[in-house]
Design an enzyme around this catalytic site. Structure first.
Site, mmCIF file in Angstrom:
data_model
loop_
_atom_site.group_PDB
_atom_site.id
_atom_site.type_symbol
_atom_site.label_atom_id
_atom_site.label_comp_id
_atom_site.label_asym_id
_atom_site.label_seq_id
_atom_site.Cartn_x
_atom_site.Cartn_y
_atom_site.Cartn_z
ATOM 1 N N CYS A 280 -7.403 5.216 7.691
ATOM 2 C CA CYS A 280 -7.521 6.511 7.004
ATOM 3 C C CYS A 280 -7.338 7.724 7.916
ATOM 4 O O CYS A 280 -6.364 8.450 7.786
ATOM 5 C CB CYS A 280 -8.873 6.590 6.312
ATOM 6 S SG CYS A 280 -9.055 5.344 5.043
HETATM 7 N N1 LIG Z 1 -9.849 0.898 4.234
HETATM 8 C C1 LIG Z 1 -10.570 1.950 3.897
HETATM 9 O O1 LIG Z 1 -11.648 2.140 4.416
HETATM 10 C C2 LIG Z 1 -10.087 2.951 2.853
HETATM 11 C C3 LIG Z 1 -11.002 3.875 2.380
HETATM 12 C C4 LIG Z 1 -10.587 4.783 1.411
HETATM 13 C C5 LIG Z 1 -9.269 4.770 0.963
HETATM 14 N N2 LIG Z 1 -8.377 3.870 1.464
HETATM 15 C C6 LIG Z 1 -7.018 3.896 0.945
HETATM 16 O O2 LIG Z 1 -6.878 2.852 0.001
HETATM 17 C C7 LIG Z 1 -5.563 2.293 0.063
HETATM 18 C C8 LIG Z 1 -5.646 0.819 0.366
HETATM 19 O O3 LIG Z 1 -6.254 0.659 1.639
HETATM 20 P P1 LIG Z 1 -6.816 -0.725 2.149
HETATM 21 O O4 LIG Z 1 -7.549 -0.435 3.402
HETATM 22 O O5 LIG Z 1 -7.499 -1.452 1.041
HETATM 23 O O6 LIG Z 1 -5.437 -1.475 2.493
HETATM 24 P P2 LIG Z 1 -5.251 -3.035 2.819
HETATM 25 O O7 LIG Z 1 -4.036 -3.126 3.644
HETATM 26 O O8 LIG Z 1 -6.534 -3.616 3.326
HETATM 27 O O9 LIG Z 1 -4.981 -3.676 1.397
HETATM 28 C C9 LIG Z 1 -3.873 -3.359 0.626
HETATM 29 C C10 LIG Z 1 -3.397 -4.616 -0.096
HETATM 30 O O10 LIG Z 1 -2.303 -4.266 -0.954
HETATM 31 C C11 LIG Z 1 -1.410 -5.356 -0.965
HETATM 32 N N3 LIG Z 1 -0.105 -4.894 -1.453
HETATM 33 C C12 LIG Z 1 0.865 -4.222 -0.796
HETATM 34 N N4 LIG Z 1 1.905 -3.969 -1.610
HETATM 35 C C13 LIG Z 1 1.581 -4.503 -2.814
HETATM 36 C C14 LIG Z 1 2.246 -4.578 -4.067
HETATM 37 N N5 LIG Z 1 3.440 -4.032 -4.254
HETATM 38 N N6 LIG Z 1 1.629 -5.206 -5.077
HETATM 39 C C15 LIG Z 1 0.410 -5.755 -4.909
HETATM 40 N N7 LIG Z 1 -0.276 -5.718 -3.753
HETATM 41 C C16 LIG Z 1 0.308 -5.105 -2.721
HETATM 42 C C17 LIG Z 1 -1.400 -5.838 0.461
HETATM 43 O O11 LIG Z 1 -0.930 -7.172 0.543
HETATM 44 C C18 LIG Z 1 -2.872 -5.708 0.837
HETATM 45 O O12 LIG Z 1 -3.593 -6.891 0.579
HETATM 46 C C19 LIG Z 1 -4.825 3.110 1.130
HETATM 47 O O13 LIG Z 1 -4.172 4.170 0.496
HETATM 48 C C20 LIG Z 1 -5.947 3.654 1.984
HETATM 49 O O14 LIG Z 1 -5.579 4.853 2.627
HETATM 50 C C21 LIG Z 1 -8.781 2.941 2.401
#
Ligand SMILES: NC(=O)c1ccc[n+]([C@@H]2O[C@H](COP(=O)([O-])OP(=O)(O)OC[C@H]3O[C@@H](n4cnc5c(N)ncnc54)[C@H](O)[C@@H]3O)[C@@H](O)[C@H]2O)c1
Length: 438
Positions: A280
């Protein structure tokens, strides 16, 4: 049955109808740090969940009740497994009343928004979206993404947002490793394309969150998330800059932060450290920088904070070099044990971790670097595996604390090392000849 009946009523008023109050089917796209906790939360609320990812390993793990996210113990996932359908098939989302998109939003090599995963998810969803469905984007992104990017793609299905389907943005606020604030008791912000979209999103999240905050537009919700992250990034940069200055002035920054934190109002505590990591803070602010350029504005605070925070791993390497120099050792040939490779304590996430940069630079300069991290068993890109703690401190010429995980006896480690460099302030207040702090 309620969801099926609802799905097949393909009339114009579908989006005026409230979401079911009885159990519903919720789809979650992207089963990462954000998606998997949502899957479990809705299942625990009694809903059926279609849990979708393109990564077959994640789909298989969820299907077997094996969690790969520290905040979700496998027992918790297994307890609700009968309600979860893990899949890679978008067609399975047709049965859902609401679909939450939680895919990554990284930066390209040129540090511009990479909406590839979102576009791919939206494109796949367009093939299966059903009248009456509520689609919510949770991924962090620049203001305008939901309206200008997601809505046109979904409308490629022939369904009209506001008439046939509802669309909203709701930023995820999960803080991995945190136990006092969870999805349940952290207020959830929602902004809908229409007031009815927002209301339906409010109802949806009311099932798993105690407090839902409705804002007037998706843009306001998108900007809210960025403000929160930029606020942190800027304040961390400020205290990092002061840490460097304090070092030159012979002042202990940790003592200063502790003292300033006694002010009951008008001050919020931020700690210096080896740099910002995770998905993030090093990434999200630059989504706004990119967007701001389209409005002929440059975001000075974001750029400056990014610059200072990105410099921190290099500053820390220099600090380690100086500490070794003071005991007449060059980095080249010295055995350096790094404690903690993930970007923060209590999690195994190494994305953008400053620890990796520190290890890399020390190794480039000839250091014989090893690391210990119970949450990160190996670093394949660096060709390293976590070494056992037993005897490791005694063997090293320098022990460098990069990320403090719970449950490690750091004072014992300090005692057993010949040189200890603390980049996290866990030894604050302690004065020893062989102990150096950021
Ligand atoms: N990790 C955090 O602490 C956090 C906190 C708040 C917001 N976010 C936001 O949330 C979003 C997700 O973050 P995250 O940390 O969960 O990411 P992550 O990489 O842990 O998980 C994302 C998942 O999406 C899957 N994916 C990718 N393309 C896809 C598709 N076309 N169809 C289906 N699945 C697909 C990936 O395989 C992966 O498992 C980002 O925008 C991030 O900025 C993350």
């Amino acid at each position: 049955m309620l969801s099926l009946r609802w799905r097949f009523e393909q009339c114009r008023e579908t989006t005026d109808r409230p979401l079911s109050s009885a159990e519903m089917t919720v789809g979650v796209v992207g089963l990462g740090y954000v998606g998997l906790p949502l899957v479990v939360a809705f299942a625990e609320a009694g809903d059926r969940v279609v849990a979708l990812d393109i990564d077959p390993l994640k789909v298989a793990a969820v299907g077997k009740g094996e969690s790969y996210i520290e905040d979700i113990p496998s027992e918790r996932l297994r307890a609700v497994l009968p309600q979860i359908r893990a899949t890679h098939r978008y067609a399975d989302l047709a049965q859902a009343e609401a679909v939450l998109i939680c895919v990554p939003t990284p930066l390209t090599d040129n540090r511009e928004p990479d909406l590839g995963p979102l576009d791919a998810a939206a494109q796949s969803l367009t093939q299966v979206v059903q009248p009456g469905q509520l689609i919510v984007l949770e991924s962090t992104t620049y203001p305008g993404t939901t309206r200008e990017r997601l809505v046109p793609m979904l409308e490629g299905s022939g369904l009209r947002v506001g008439d046939d389907i509802s669309v909203a943005f709701s930023p995820e606020r999960v803080d991995p490793g945190r136990t006092d604030y969870t999805l349940r008791n952290t207020p959830k912000v929602v902004g809908g394309i229409t007031p009815a979209c927002a209301e339906r999103a409010e109802t949806l999240y009311g099932r798993v969150c105690d407090h839902v905050v409705k804002v007037s537009t998706p843009e306001a919700a998108e900007m809210t998330k960025l403000l929160e992250n930029i606020f942190r990034s800027v304040n961390i940069a400020l205290v990092n800059e002061l840490a460097i200055l304090c070092e030159r002035m012979g002042i202990d920054i940790w003592e200063v932060v502790d003292a300033a934190s006694t002010k009951p109002y008008g001050f919020m505590r931020f700690e210096p450290g080896p740099g910002m990591g995770g998905h993030c803070l090093p990434v999200d602010p630059f989504y706004l920088t990119w967007r701001a350029r389209q409005f002929h504005m440059s975001t000075e605070f974001i750029e400056l904070a990014g610059k200072i925070n990105q410099q921190m791993p290099y500053h820390c390497v220099e600090r380690i070099e100086r500490a070794l120099n003071d005991v007449a050792r060059p980095v080249k040939g010295s055995k350096i044990l790094v404690l903690g490779a993930s970007y923060k304590g209590g999690v195994g996430d190494i994305r953008e971790s400053p620890g990796l940069r520190i290890i890399e630079v020390l190794a480039e300069r000839g250091g014989i670097v090893s690391y210990h991290d119970d949450f990160v068993p190996s670093l394949p890109d660096l060709g390293l595996e976590s070494v056992p703690l037993e005897g490791a401190a005694e063997e090293a010429d320098a022990v460098v604390l990069v990320t403090a995980h719970p449950g490690i006896d750091y004072s014992g480690m300090v005692e057993r090392s010949s040189l200890f460099v603390d980049l996290r302030g866990v030894t604050r207040g302690v004065r020893l000849d062989h102990l150096v702090r950021l």
